[in-house]
Design a protein around this motif. Structure first.
Motif, short mmCIF file in Angstrom:
data_model
loop_
_atom_site.label_atom_id
_atom_site.label_comp_id
_atom_site.label_asym_id
_atom_site.label_seq_id
_atom_site.Cartn_x
_atom_site.Cartn_y
_atom_site.Cartn_z
N ARG A 40 0.95 -1.26 -0.04
CA ARG A 40 0.08 0.04 -0.02
C ARG A 40 0.81 1.25 0.12
O ARG A 40 1.65 1.50 0.95
CB ARG A 40 -0.95 0.03 1.42
CG ARG A 40 -1.90 1.23 1.25
CD ARG A 40 -3.04 1.19 2.21
NE ARG A 40 -3.75 -0.12 2.25
CZ ARG A 40 -4.81 -0.69 1.52
NH1 ARG A 40 -5.09 0.19 0.61
NH2 ARG A 40 -5.23 -1.87 1.93
N THR A 43 1.31 8.28 0.53
CA THR A 43 1.85 9.80 -0.06
C THR A 43 2.02 10.67 1.04
O THR A 43 1.77 10.36 2.32
CB THR A 43 0.83 10.14 -1.33
OG1 THR A 43 -0.41 10.24 -0.48
CG2 THR A 43 0.67 9.19 -2.13
N MET A 48 -2.57 5.45 0.23
CA MET A 48 -3.63 5.25 -0.96
C MET A 48 -4.54 4.25 -0.77
O MET A 48 -4.28 3.47 0.04
CB MET A 48 -2.82 4.98 -2.31
CG MET A 48 -1.77 6.07 -2.68
SD MET A 48 -0.99 5.90 -4.22
CE MET A 48 -2.16 5.65 -5.40
N SER A 49 -5.76 4.30 -1.44
CA SER A 49 -6.77 3.25 -1.06
C SER A 49 -6.49 1.91 -2.06
O SER A 49 -7.11 0.95 -1.64
CB SER A 49 -8.13 3.63 -1.33
OG SER A 49 -8.08 4.20 -2.72
N ASN A 107 -2.73 -2.30 -10.06
CA ASN A 107 -3.36 -1.84 -8.94
C ASN A 107 -4.58 -2.64 -8.62
O ASN A 107 -5.25 -3.11 -9.35
CB ASN A 107 -4.02 -0.27 -9.43
CG ASN A 107 -3.05 0.65 -9.57
OD1 ASN A 107 -2.01 0.62 -8.76
ND2 ASN A 107 -3.20 1.64 -10.19
N MET A 115 -9.37 6.07 -7.34
CA MET A 115 -8.33 6.84 -7.69
C MET A 115 -8.77 8.18 -8.18
O MET A 115 -9.40 8.25 -9.27
CB MET A 115 -7.60 5.97 -8.84
CG MET A 115 -6.22 6.66 -9.47
SD MET A 115 -4.93 6.34 -8.05
CE MET A 115 -4.47 4.65 -8.43
#
Length: 201
Positions: A40, A43, A48-49, A107, A115
């Motif tokens: 994962r 940032t 991020m998911s 991804n 996103m």
């Protein structure tokens, strides 16, 4: 049967991969993930998911220092595995680019993963397109213009669809608004995998 639509200059090839080809691609990706596990990215704004890995010479890495391409997995320190031939065949068929992709970003979307609108602009050669392959659950794909803010449109991507962002759309803002969980049984454990092929140098 494959059909093609255009969304702000992005080519969407609906139904490009049939069920057998999708299953073969998933099997190839299992081998990639066995060598380069999903992680994962974090940032400056936080985790991020999506979960992420890569194949090819480079992987795209995000951390609190920023965004960049690296030649090794950020957690294992090992080189990325080779891009599967099944994936390269798609690039060769749809990209119109003589150069081979140097990065296949993988991804994984599960749960509420999405996103935000972004540009793929960390590469050196914008003459080569970005090719995106969808596997698993359906996703609402949004494509805008090069400049932001600007009008955007969206389309549902289904398992086996391929999108090509090239020419004037190469630097278009794009993203995934949401994923329709449970709309596909392709992936063990559910979810959606998106492969993004890029020439980096």
């Amino acid at each position: 049967m494959t059909s093609e639509t255009s969304l702000n200059g992005a080519r969407i090839l609906h139904g490009y991969l049939g069920p057998q080809d999708q299953a073969a691609l998933v099997a190839a990706l299992r081998r990639v993930v066995a060598q380069a596990p999903f992680y994962r990215p974090v940032t400056r704004r936080g985790p991020m998911s999506v979960r992420m890995t890569a194949a090819g010479r480079f992987g795209w890495v995000a951390d609190r220092r920023g965004y960049r391409y690296e030649e090794a997995h950020p957690e294992t320190g090992q080189p990325w595995p080779a891009i599967p031939q099944e994936v390269l065949a798609i690039w060769n068929d749809v990209s119109g680019c003589a150069r081979a992709p140097e990065c296949c970003l993988v991804n994984l979307y599960r749960g509420a993963a999405k996103m935000g609108l972004h540009q793929d602009k960390d590469e050196a050669d914008f003459d080569c397109p970005v090719v995106s392959i969808s596997l698993g659950d359906e996703a609402l794909f949004r494509v805008g213009q090069v400049e932001k803010p600007s009008p955007s449109g969206s389309v549902w991507l289904r398992s086996g669809d391929v999108a090509v962002l090239g020419g004037p759309a190469r630097l278009a803002h794009h993203g995934i608004d949401r994923v329709r969980s449970g709309s596909s049984s392709l992936l063990e454990g559910g979810g959606r995998i998106n492969l993004t092929l890029r020439v980096v140098t």
